[in-house]
Design a protein around this motif. Sequence first.
Motif, PDB file in Angstrom:
ATOM      1  N   GLU A  22      -7.287 -55.112  47.530  1.00 15.87           N
ATOM      2  CA  GLU A  22      -5.975 -55.387  46.531  1.00 15.87           C
ATOM      3  C   GLU A  22      -5.416 -56.165  46.229  1.00 15.87           C
ATOM      4  O   GLU A  22      -5.095 -57.307  45.183  1.00 15.87           O
ATOM      5  N   GLU A  23      -4.925 -56.864  47.748  1.00 17.30           N
ATOM      6  CA  GLU A  23      -4.084 -58.571  48.197  1.00 17.30           C
ATOM      7  C   GLU A  23      -5.068 -59.647  47.124  1.00 17.30           C
ATOM      8  O   GLU A  23      -4.348 -60.011  46.386  1.00 17.30           O
ATOM      9  N   VAL A  24      -6.211 -59.949  47.018  1.00 18.89           N
ATOM     10  CA  VAL A  24      -6.882 -60.633  46.268  1.00 18.89           C
ATOM     11  C   VAL A  24      -6.735 -60.263  45.407  1.00 18.89           C
ATOM     12  O   VAL A  24      -6.694 -61.161  44.143  1.00 18.89           O
ATOM     13  N   VAL A  25      -6.923 -58.969  44.422  1.00 15.53           N
ATOM     14  CA  VAL A  25      -6.916 -58.994  43.178  1.00 15.53           C
ATOM     15  C   VAL A  25      -5.484 -59.300  42.669  1.00 15.53           C
ATOM     16  O   VAL A  25      -5.254 -59.786  41.352  1.00 15.53           O
ATOM     17  N   VAL A  26      -4.579 -58.939  43.192  1.00 19.00           N
ATOM     18  CA  VAL A  26      -3.345 -58.754  43.459  1.00 19.00           C
ATOM     19  C   VAL A  26      -2.539 -60.882  42.901  1.00 19.00           C
ATOM     20  O   VAL A  26      -2.605 -61.030  41.922  1.00 19.00           O
ATOM     21  N   ARG A  27      -3.657 -61.100  43.734  1.00 19.65           N
ATOM     22  CA  ARG A  27      -3.181 -62.774  43.844  1.00 19.65           C
ATOM     23  C   ARG A  27      -3.480 -63.333  42.847  1.00 19.65           C
ATOM     24  O   ARG A  27      -3.588 -64.207  42.508  1.00 19.65           O
ATOM     25  N   PHE A  28      -5.493 -62.472  42.557  1.00 16.77           N
ATOM     26  CA  PHE A  28      -5.869 -63.501  41.615  1.00 16.77           C
ATOM     27  C   PHE A  28      -5.349 -63.311  40.203  1.00 16.77           C
ATOM     28  O   PHE A  28      -5.435 -64.077  39.595  1.00 16.77           O
ATOM     29  N   ASP A  29      -4.146 -61.922  39.761  1.00 14.43           N
ATOM     30  CA  ASP A  29      -3.781 -61.625  38.769  1.00 14.43           C
ATOM     31  C   ASP A  29      -2.525 -62.723  38.528  1.00 14.43           C
ATOM     32  O   ASP A  29      -2.532 -63.448  37.367  1.00 14.43           O
ATOM     33  N   ALA A  30      -1.481 -62.613  39.487  1.00 15.93           N
ATOM     34  CA  ALA A  30      -0.852 -63.761  39.488  1.00 15.93           C
ATOM     35  C   ALA A  30      -1.047 -64.999  39.122  1.00 15.93           C
ATOM     36  O   ALA A  30      -0.312 -65.568  37.892  1.00 15.93           O
ATOM     37  N   TYR A  31      -1.963 -65.472  40.019  1.00 14.87           N
ATOM     38  CA  TYR A  31      -2.467 -66.793  39.822  1.00 14.87           C
ATOM     39  C   TYR A  31      -2.925 -67.114  38.369  1.00 14.87           C
ATOM     40  O   TYR A  31      -2.799 -67.884  37.372  1.00 14.87           O
ATOM     41  N   ALA A  32      -3.324 -66.079  37.740  1.00 16.41           N
ATOM     42  CA  ALA A  32      -4.056 -65.999  36.160  1.00 16.41           C
ATOM     43  C   ALA A  32      -3.229 -65.734  35.015  1.00 16.41           C
ATOM     44  O   ALA A  32      -2.901 -66.671  34.673  1.00 16.41           O
ATOM     45  N   ARG A  33      -2.015 -65.214  35.703  1.00 22.47           N
ATOM     46  CA  ARG A  33      -0.641 -65.443  34.778  1.00 22.47           C
ATOM     47  C   ARG A  33       0.186 -66.644  34.630  1.00 22.47           C
ATOM     48  O   ARG A  33       0.103 -67.367  33.686  1.00 22.47           O
ATOM     49  N   ALA A  34      -0.160 -67.103  36.241  1.00 19.41           N
ATOM     50  CA  ALA A  34       0.720 -68.341  36.032  1.00 19.41           C
ATOM     51  C   ALA A  34      -0.455 -69.748  35.825  1.00 19.41           C
ATOM     52  O   ALA A  34       0.303 -70.454  34.321  1.00 19.41           O
ATOM     53  N   ARG A  35      -0.706 -69.562  35.765  1.00 15.01           N
ATOM     54  CA  ARG A  35      -2.769 -70.227  34.337  1.00 15.01           C
ATOM     55  C   ARG A  35      -2.057 -70.206  32.560  1.00 15.01           C
ATOM     56  O   ARG A  35      -1.264 -71.169  32.767  1.00 15.01           O
ATOM     57  N   ALA A  36      -2.118 -68.969  32.971  1.00 16.74           N
ATOM     58  CA  ALA A  36      -2.282 -68.570  30.920  1.00 16.74           C
ATOM     59  C   ALA A  36      -0.767 -69.368  30.720  1.00 16.74           C
ATOM     60  O   ALA A  36      -0.776 -69.869  29.414  1.00 16.74           O
ATOM     61  N   ALA A  37       0.368 -69.191  31.873  1.00 14.83           N
ATOM     62  CA  ALA A  37       1.707 -69.249  31.216  1.00 14.83           C
ATOM     63  C   ALA A  37       2.025 -71.356  31.391  1.00 14.83           C
ATOM     64  O   ALA A  37       2.669 -71.567  31.000  1.00 14.83           O
ATOM     65  N   ARG A  38       1.162 -71.685  31.714  1.00 16.15           N
ATOM     66  CA  ARG A  38       1.407 -72.821  32.009  1.00 16.15           C
ATOM     67  C   ARG A  38       1.617 -73.666  30.508  1.00 16.15           C
ATOM     68  O   ARG A  38       2.414 -74.429  30.139  1.00 16.15           O
ATOM     69  N   ASP A  39       0.703 -73.566  29.245  1.00 14.38           N
ATOM     70  CA  ASP A  39       0.739 -73.423  27.860  1.00 14.38           C
ATOM     71  C   ASP A  39       1.457 -73.079  27.261  1.00 14.38           C
ATOM     72  O   ASP A  39       1.425 -73.166  25.930  1.00 14.38           O
ATOM     73  N   SER A  40       2.287 -72.055  27.698  1.00 14.25           N
ATOM     74  CA  SER A  40       2.989 -70.953  26.401  1.00 14.25           C
ATOM     75  C   SER A  40       3.751 -72.018  25.631  1.00 14.25           C
ATOM     76  O   SER A  40       4.324 -73.026  26.253  1.00 14.25           O
ATOM     77  N   LEU A  41       4.468 -71.047  24.564  1.00 14.00           N
ATOM     78  CA  LEU A  41       5.162 -71.895  23.600  1.00 14.00           C
ATOM     79  C   LEU A  41       6.497 -72.256  24.028  1.00 14.00           C
ATOM     80  O   LEU A  41       7.526 -73.038  23.194  1.00 14.00           O
ATOM     81  N   PHE A  42       6.939 -70.886  24.619  1.00 14.30           N
ATOM     82  CA  PHE A  42       8.135 -70.338  24.720  1.00 14.30           C
ATOM     83  C   PHE A  42       8.568 -71.649  26.730  1.00 14.30           C
ATOM     84  O   PHE A  42       8.381 -70.554  27.082  1.00 14.30           O
ATOM     85  N   PRO A  43       9.477 -72.040  26.496  1.00 14.22           N
ATOM     86  CA  PRO A  43       9.444 -73.212  27.624  1.00 14.22           C
ATOM     87  C   PRO A  43      10.339 -71.928  28.785  1.00 14.22           C
ATOM     88  O   PRO A  43       9.896 -72.422  29.884  1.00 14.22           O
ATOM     89  N   THR A  44      10.681 -70.656  28.927  1.00 15.73           N
ATOM     90  CA  THR A  44      11.328 -70.183  29.860  1.00 15.73           C
ATOM     91  C   THR A  44      10.226 -69.454  30.158  1.00 15.73           C
ATOM     92  O   THR A  44      10.131 -68.885  31.392  1.00 15.73           O
ATOM     93  N   ALA A  45       9.286 -69.509  29.409  1.00 14.70           N
ATOM     94  CA  ALA A  45       7.730 -68.144  30.034  1.00 14.70           C
ATOM     95  C   ALA A  45       6.952 -69.338  30.387  1.00 14.70           C
ATOM     96  O   ALA A  45       5.745 -68.619  31.603  1.00 14.70           O
ATOM     97  N   ARG A  46       7.073 -70.463  30.603  1.00 15.78           N
ATOM     98  CA  ARG A  46       6.243 -71.298  31.356  1.00 15.78           C
ATOM     99  C   ARG A  46       6.552 -71.875  32.906  1.00 15.78           C
ATOM    100  O   ARG A  46       7.487 -70.725  33.487  1.00 15.78           O
ATOM    101  N   THR A  47       4.855 -71.935  32.777  1.00 12.19           N
ATOM    102  CA  THR A  47       5.173 -72.153  34.841  1.00 12.19           C
ATOM    103  C   THR A  47       5.183 -73.401  35.076  1.00 12.19           C
ATOM    104  O   THR A  47       4.319 -74.511  34.137  1.00 12.19           O
ATOM    105  N   THR A  48       5.571 -74.092  36.328  1.00 11.67           N
ATOM    106  CA  THR A  48       5.628 -75.369  36.330  1.00 11.67           C
ATOM    107  C   THR A  48       4.382 -75.643  37.818  1.00 11.67           C
ATOM    108  O   THR A  48       3.377 -74.687  37.981  1.00 11.67           O
ATOM    109  N   PRO A  49       3.806 -76.754  37.942  1.00 16.00           N
ATOM    110  CA  PRO A  49       2.901 -77.116  38.637  1.00 16.00           C
ATOM    111  C   PRO A  49       2.927 -76.041  39.356  1.00 16.00           C
ATOM    112  O   PRO A  49       2.322 -76.243  40.560  1.00 16.00           O
TER     113      PRO A  49
END
Length: 71
Positions: A22-49
């Motif tokens: 379950e921890e791996v699944v949660v961590r994967f989800d968090a990484y996938a969200r961070a990766r997807a938010a990298r190129d967000s159109l909204f600056p407040t939703a972007r993640t930093t490297p």
Amino acid sequence: MTAMTRRDEPREALPPTRDLIEEVVVRFDAYARARAARDSLFPTARTTPRQEQRAFDDLQAAVARLRNRLG
């Protein structure tokens, strides 16, 4: 006084395998969200490297704990 033998040492309690999965699944989800938010159109939703790298590092650590439990 005698030295403790290896079998007498207290063992570190390992979390159940299901919890580690379950921890791996949660961590994967968090990484996938961070990766997807990298190129967000909204600056407040972007993640930093740094945030993306932290999410990836957390995922790697969770996978390593699961591998250690299974191996």
